[in-house]
Design a protein around this motif. Structure first.
Motif, PDB file in Angstrom:
ATOM      1  N   VAL A 210       8.987  -0.981  -6.083  1.00  6.07           N
ATOM      2  CA  VAL A 210       8.681   0.168  -6.941  1.00  6.07           C
ATOM      3  C   VAL A 210       7.303   0.673  -6.505  1.00  6.07           C
ATOM      4  O   VAL A 210       6.349  -0.103  -6.441  1.00  6.07           O
ATOM      5  CB  VAL A 210       8.672  -0.213  -8.442  1.00  6.07           C
ATOM      6  N   SER A 211       7.213   1.959  -6.174  1.00  8.22           N
ATOM      7  CA  SER A 211       5.929   2.538  -5.749  1.00  8.22           C
ATOM      8  C   SER A 211       5.436   3.519  -6.800  1.00  8.22           C
ATOM      9  O   SER A 211       6.137   4.467  -7.157  1.00  8.22           O
ATOM     10  CB  SER A 211       6.089   3.257  -4.409  1.00  8.22           C
ATOM     11  N   LEU A 212       4.210   3.289  -7.277  1.00  4.24           N
ATOM     12  CA  LEU A 212       3.637   4.147  -8.321  1.00  4.24           C
ATOM     13  C   LEU A 212       2.536   5.057  -7.780  1.00  4.24           C
ATOM     14  O   LEU A 212       1.684   5.535  -8.523  1.00  4.24           O
ATOM     15  CB  LEU A 212       3.104   3.287  -9.472  1.00  4.24           C
ATOM     16  N   VAL A 213       2.556   5.292  -6.462  1.00  8.05           N
ATOM     17  CA  VAL A 213       1.545   6.147  -5.827  1.00  8.05           C
ATOM     18  C   VAL A 213       2.244   7.080  -4.834  1.00  8.05           C
ATOM     19  O   VAL A 213       2.838   6.609  -3.864  1.00  8.05           O
ATOM     20  CB  VAL A 213       0.481   5.305  -5.087  1.00  8.05           C
TER      21      VAL A 213
ATOM     22  N   ILE B 118       5.599  -4.371  -6.979  1.00  7.80           N
ATOM     23  CA  ILE B 118       5.230  -3.022  -7.437  1.00  7.80           C
ATOM     24  C   ILE B 118       3.945  -2.646  -6.699  1.00  7.80           C
ATOM     25  O   ILE B 118       2.987  -3.431  -6.668  1.00  7.80           O
ATOM     26  CB  ILE B 118       5.004  -2.984  -8.965  1.00  7.80           C
ATOM     27  N   ILE B 119       3.952  -1.452  -6.097  1.00  7.54           N
ATOM     28  CA  ILE B 119       2.788  -0.996  -5.331  1.00  7.54           C
ATOM     29  C   ILE B 119       1.960  -0.033  -6.186  1.00  7.54           C
ATOM     30  O   ILE B 119       2.456   1.011  -6.622  1.00  7.54           O
ATOM     31  CB  ILE B 119       3.217  -0.282  -4.031  1.00  7.54           C
ATOM     32  N   CYS B 120       0.689  -0.382  -6.416  1.00  8.23           N
ATOM     33  CA  CYS B 120      -0.224   0.447  -7.212  1.00  8.23           C
ATOM     34  C   CYS B 120      -1.477   0.774  -6.402  1.00  8.23           C
ATOM     35  O   CYS B 120      -1.633   0.320  -5.271  1.00  8.23           O
ATOM     36  CB  CYS B 120      -0.623  -0.289  -8.493  1.00  8.23           C
ATOM     37  N   ASN B 121      -2.362   1.548  -7.006  1.00  5.61           N
ATOM     38  CA  ASN B 121      -3.639   1.884  -6.387  1.00  5.61           C
ATOM     39  C   ASN B 121      -4.718   1.866  -7.462  1.00  5.61           C
ATOM     40  O   ASN B 121      -4.487   2.299  -8.588  1.00  5.61           O
ATOM     41  CB  ASN B 121      -3.560   3.261  -5.726  1.00  5.61           C
ATOM     42  N   LYS B 122      -5.886   1.376  -7.087  1.00  7.15           N
ATOM     43  CA  LYS B 122      -6.978   1.193  -8.058  1.00  7.15           C
ATOM     44  C   LYS B 122      -7.380   2.498  -8.744  1.00  7.15           C
ATOM     45  O   LYS B 122      -7.710   2.507  -9.929  1.00  7.15           O
ATOM     46  CB  LYS B 122      -8.196   0.587  -7.341  1.00  7.15           C
TER      47      LYS B 122
ATOM     48  N   GLU C 195      14.264  -2.912 -15.571  1.00 10.39           N
ATOM     49  CA  GLU C 195      15.701  -2.805 -15.260  1.00 10.39           C
ATOM     50  C   GLU C 195      15.985  -2.786 -13.757  1.00 10.39           C
ATOM     51  O   GLU C 195      17.045  -3.217 -13.309  1.00 10.39           O
ATOM     52  CB  GLU C 195      16.281  -1.509 -15.878  1.00 10.39           C
ATOM     53  N   LEU C 196      15.030  -2.288 -12.988  1.00 11.60           N
ATOM     54  CA  LEU C 196      15.216  -2.200 -11.530  1.00 11.60           C
ATOM     55  C   LEU C 196      15.059  -3.554 -10.828  1.00 11.60           C
ATOM     56  O   LEU C 196      15.359  -3.680  -9.648  1.00 11.60           O
ATOM     57  CB  LEU C 196      14.221  -1.196 -10.930  1.00 11.60           C
ATOM     58  N   GLN C 197      14.541  -4.542 -11.572  1.00 14.65           N
ATOM     59  CA  GLN C 197      14.335  -5.900 -11.033  1.00 14.65           C
ATOM     60  C   GLN C 197      13.596  -5.894  -9.685  1.00 14.65           C
ATOM     61  O   GLN C 197      14.092  -6.424  -8.683  1.00 14.65           O
ATOM     62  CB  GLN C 197      15.678  -6.626 -10.894  1.00 14.65           C
ATOM     63  N   PRO C 198      12.406  -5.294  -9.666  1.00 11.57           N
ATOM     64  CA  PRO C 198      11.678  -5.238  -8.392  1.00 11.57           C
ATOM     65  C   PRO C 198      11.125  -6.601  -7.967  1.00 11.57           C
ATOM     66  O   PRO C 198      10.888  -7.475  -8.801  1.00 11.57           O
ATOM     67  CB  PRO C 198      10.538  -4.266  -8.698  1.00 11.57           C
TER      68      PRO C 198
END
Length: 267
Positions: A23-26, A81-85, A75-78
């Motif tokens: 899951v990528s949040l950026v 997860i990729i985040c950024n500061k 629900e996606l069962q990752p």
């Protein structure tokens, strides 16, 4: 065999196998993961992840960068997860850590950017692809540095928001790219990374040669250019593509060519 990795804020992660569900949040990092050949592994993205375009219809949208739908992510069962500061808050990262490992990047410079690409290559077993992108960026950087070396310095103000007016300050990737372009950021010494400013003080605070109005996160229009122009007596106003100045990852390869076009426009 367990493998240990350390992300860019110093968190240690251990994986038994290569993470298969991401899951990528950026937004910029979503584009990079795609360019590294990880399309099939990406299961969740934000509503701001607009590149590549078809992801909007093929991937699950899990909210924004600051407003995350935790249940959807669960629900996606990752596997990761990729985040950024800068993009995602500490609170969001802490909550996401209850779901699975959260990898946090922290990028101010081109070197930080290349480190992120190298890390993703190691983490997702895409070393050859990562190396290619780092080589492309380094080649583009060298070529642009040759192009820029005889250009004169310009004082600049880079606007990211209106009402209130906000600009890019120090300790931002935007500031690094301004420096690379020989644009001296008049707000580099102002407190805060994205300080709020008073237009009427713009000449006192640095009197820019260039006013750069970014296309994101705020969509600047002609009326903003006129409003700012009332307080700058000689500055040239340029509408710029915010992605080119603020997106890290593989986007940099396109950014160097884009910057050349801006300098031709100024000249």
């Amino acid at each position: 065999m367990k493998q240990k990795f350390i992300d860019q804020i110093g968190n240690q992660h251990t994986f038994d196998t290569v993470p298969k569900r991401i899951v990528s949040l950026v937004p910029s990092q979503t584009e990079l993961l795609f360019d590294l050949g990880l399309e099939d592994a990406i299961v969740g993205i934000t509503k701001f992840c607009v590149h590549p375009f078809h992801f909007k219809s093929t991937k699950t949208i899990v909210g924004g960068t600051k407003n995350v739908k935790f249940d959807k992510i669960k629900e996606l069962q990752p596997d990761i997860i990729i985040c950024n500061k800068e993009e995602n808050t500490k609170e969001i990262v802490s909550a996401l850590q209850q779901i699975c490992p959260v990898w946090v990047t922290d990028i101010y410079t081109v070197e930080d950017n290349n480190k992120m690409i190298h890390d993703f290559g190691e983490l997702f077993n895409k070393r050859t692809n990562a190396r290619k992108w780092i080589d492309k960026i380094n080649f583009g950087l060298q070529d642009f540095q040759n192009f820029i070396k005889d250009k004169k310095e310009n004082k600049a103000a880079y606007f990211i928001w209106a009402n209130p007016f906000m600009v890019a300050g120090n300790q931002t990737f935007i500031n690094e790219l301004l420096k690379l372009n020989k644009f001296t950021n008049i707000y580099e010494t102002k407190e805060g990374r994205y300080p709020e400013i008073e237009l009427k003080k713009i000449r006192l605070e640095g009197d820019p040669d260039l006013v750069l109005l970014s296309s994101e996160p705020y969509p600047f229009k002609d009326e903003h250019a006129f409003e700012i122009g009332r307080f700058t007596h000689h500055a040239k106003t340029i509408f710029v593509d915010g992605e080119m100045f603020s997106w890290y990852g593989s986007r940099l390869v396109k950014a160097f060519e884009y910057f050349k076009a801006i300098h031709h426009k100024i000249a």
